[in-house]
Design a protein around this motif. Structure first.
Motif, short mmCIF file in Angstrom:
data_model
loop_
_atom_site.label_atom_id
_atom_site.label_comp_id
_atom_site.label_asym_id
_atom_site.label_seq_id
_atom_site.Cartn_x
_atom_site.Cartn_y
_atom_site.Cartn_z
N LYS A 1 0.84 -1.21 0.00
CA LYS A 1 0.00 0.00 0.00
C LYS A 1 0.87 1.25 0.00
N LYS A 2 1.93 1.22 0.78
CA LYS A 2 2.82 2.38 0.84
C LYS A 2 3.55 2.57 -0.49
N PHE A 3 3.96 1.48 -1.09
CA PHE A 3 4.62 1.55 -2.40
C PHE A 3 3.67 2.15 -3.43
N GLN A 4 2.42 1.69 -3.45
CA GLN A 4 1.45 2.21 -4.41
C GLN A 4 1.18 3.69 -4.16
N ALA A 5 1.15 4.08 -2.89
CA ALA A 5 0.94 5.49 -2.56
C ALA A 5 2.10 6.34 -3.07
N MET A 6 3.33 5.85 -2.92
CA MET A 6 4.49 6.59 -3.40
C MET A 6 4.49 6.68 -4.92
N GLU A 7 4.07 5.62 -5.58
CA GLU A 7 4.00 5.65 -7.04
C GLU A 7 2.93 6.65 -7.51
N PHE A 8 1.83 6.74 -6.76
CA PHE A 8 0.82 7.73 -7.12
C PHE A 8 1.37 9.14 -6.95
N LEU A 9 2.15 9.37 -5.90
CA LEU A 9 2.75 10.69 -5.69
C LEU A 9 3.69 11.05 -6.84
N VAL A 10 4.37 10.05 -7.39
CA VAL A 10 5.22 10.29 -8.57
C VAL A 10 4.36 10.73 -9.75
N ARG A 11 3.26 10.03 -9.97
CA ARG A 11 2.34 10.40 -11.06
C ARG A 11 1.84 11.83 -10.88
N GLN A 12 1.44 12.14 -9.66
CA GLN A 12 0.90 13.47 -9.37
C GLN A 12 1.95 14.55 -9.61
N ASN B 1 1.94 13.62 3.19
CA ASN B 1 1.41 13.41 1.83
C ASN B 1 1.32 11.92 1.49
N LEU B 2 2.15 11.09 2.14
CA LEU B 2 2.04 9.65 1.93
C LEU B 2 0.74 9.12 2.51
N SER B 3 0.37 9.60 3.70
CA SER B 3 -0.89 9.18 4.32
C SER B 3 -2.08 9.64 3.50
N GLU B 4 -2.01 10.87 2.96
CA GLU B 4 -3.09 11.39 2.12
C GLU B 4 -3.25 10.53 0.87
N ALA B 5 -2.12 10.15 0.27
CA ALA B 5 -2.17 9.33 -0.94
C ALA B 5 -2.76 7.96 -0.63
N GLU B 6 -2.38 7.37 0.49
CA GLU B 6 -2.92 6.07 0.88
C GLU B 6 -4.43 6.16 1.05
N PRO C 1 -8.54 3.16 -6.42
CA PRO C 1 -7.26 2.53 -6.76
C PRO C 1 -6.68 3.06 -8.06
N CYS C 2 -5.35 3.02 -8.16
CA CYS C 2 -4.65 3.42 -9.37
C CYS C 2 -4.76 2.35 -10.46
N VAL C 3 -4.82 2.82 -11.68
CA VAL C 3 -4.73 1.92 -12.83
C VAL C 3 -3.24 1.76 -13.15
N PRO C 4 -2.75 0.53 -13.38
CA PRO C 4 -1.33 0.36 -13.73
C PRO C 4 -0.94 1.22 -14.92
N MET C 5 0.27 1.77 -14.89
CA MET C 5 0.72 2.67 -15.96
C MET C 5 0.71 1.97 -17.32
N GLU C 6 0.97 0.68 -17.33
CA GLU C 6 0.96 -0.06 -18.58
C GLU C 6 -0.41 -0.01 -19.24
N GLN C 7 -1.47 -0.02 -18.41
CA GLN C 7 -2.83 0.04 -18.95
C GLN C 7 -3.15 1.44 -19.49
N LEU C 8 -2.36 2.42 -19.08
CA LEU C 8 -2.54 3.79 -19.60
C LEU C 8 -1.71 4.00 -20.86
N GLY C 9 -0.98 2.96 -21.27
CA GLY C 9 -0.22 3.05 -22.52
C GLY C 9 1.24 3.37 -22.37
#
Length: 242
Positions: free
Chosen positions: A11-22, A151-156, A163-171
């Motif tokens: 969950k924390k990893f996914q939250a950090m990856e979302f912060l990268v996207r943002q 910001n990690l807690s907010e993202a979680e 939930p995030c869609v995998p980046m591969e599914q976004l092309g």
């Protein structure tokens, strides 16, 4: 117990990856339109549709001939978003990623809105690469990102609802997500590296909290000792004068 820890780490990893996207979406938007959004959530920045329309006009002014630059009420905001949606659908084939205007205005899907900007940036690069000189830079966002416990807690919390869609599914492919100058480990190892960095931050925070607690305990102990000494002095003086 190990399974629970693994789920927590994931969950924390996914939250950090979302912060990268943002971070990548925010930087792209700011550099394309020469603006600063500060720390305002992107869902709020984009909620009235004006920046979406400006971004589309940046590709080609004919895509959106006119829009309300200072919308006063919800209907005008929804109209702006609808203009963007129609242009994105017609010229960039983005129909699967579009969000209905009322949901944008009401900030219902903040995670999906970040993905919308990422897909838009990729579509512009693929379909009309010369229209905007700014390029989406995920590796740079990964390097520039400043992660805090807040910001990690907010993202979680956001990902719990949406939930995030995998980046591969976004092309996106691997080379678009990671630096070409650095040999990337497997996704499992990348995840371990991210979690190792986060664990180090957690340890620093816990150490600070422990130090503060120890300091407070020591202060309370000293107060008690001073109180006992004072009582002893008073008792001694009472005995002496009696």
């Amino acid at each position: 117990m190990a399974e629970g820890r693994l789920t927590l780490d994931r969950k924390k990893f996914q939250a950090m990856e979302f912060l990268v996207r943002q971070q990548a979406a925010r930087t792209y938007l700011e550099e394309c339109l020469d603006i600063s959004t500060g720390t305002t959530p992107l869902s709020s920045v984009l909620s009235d549709g004006t920046l979406l329309c400006k971004l589309m006009r940046k590709i080609d002014p004919s895509y959106i001939s006119t829009f309300v630059e200072s919308p006063k009420h919800g209907a005008q905001k929804r109209d702006n978003v609808q203009l963007f949606n129609e242009a994105a659908k017609k010229h960039l084939q983005m129909e699967p990623y579009l969000i209905i205007p009322s949901d944008v205005v009401e900030e219902v899907f903040p995670v999906k809105l970040v993905d919308l900007i990422l897909v838009l940036a990729k579509k512009i690069g693929d379909i009309s690469p010369n229209s905007i000189s700014v390029k989406l830079d995920m590796p740079r966002a990964r390097q520039d990102l400043m992660v805090t416990p807040e910001n990690l807690s907010e993202a979680e919390a956001m990902l719990e609802k949406e939930p995030c869609v995998p980046m591969e599914q976004l092309g996106f492919n691997h080379s678009e997500l990671y630096s070409e100058n650095v040999e990337e480990a497997s996704s499992d190892n990348s995840e371990k590296d991210v979690m190792k960095r986060h664990t180090t931050e957690e340890e620093k925070i816990k150490k600070t909290e422990t130090d503060e607690k120890d300091s407070k305990t020591s202060e309370e102990r000293n107060k008690k000792l001073n109180y006992i000494v004072l009582l002893l002095i008073i008792t001694f003086l009472l005995i002496m004068f009696n």
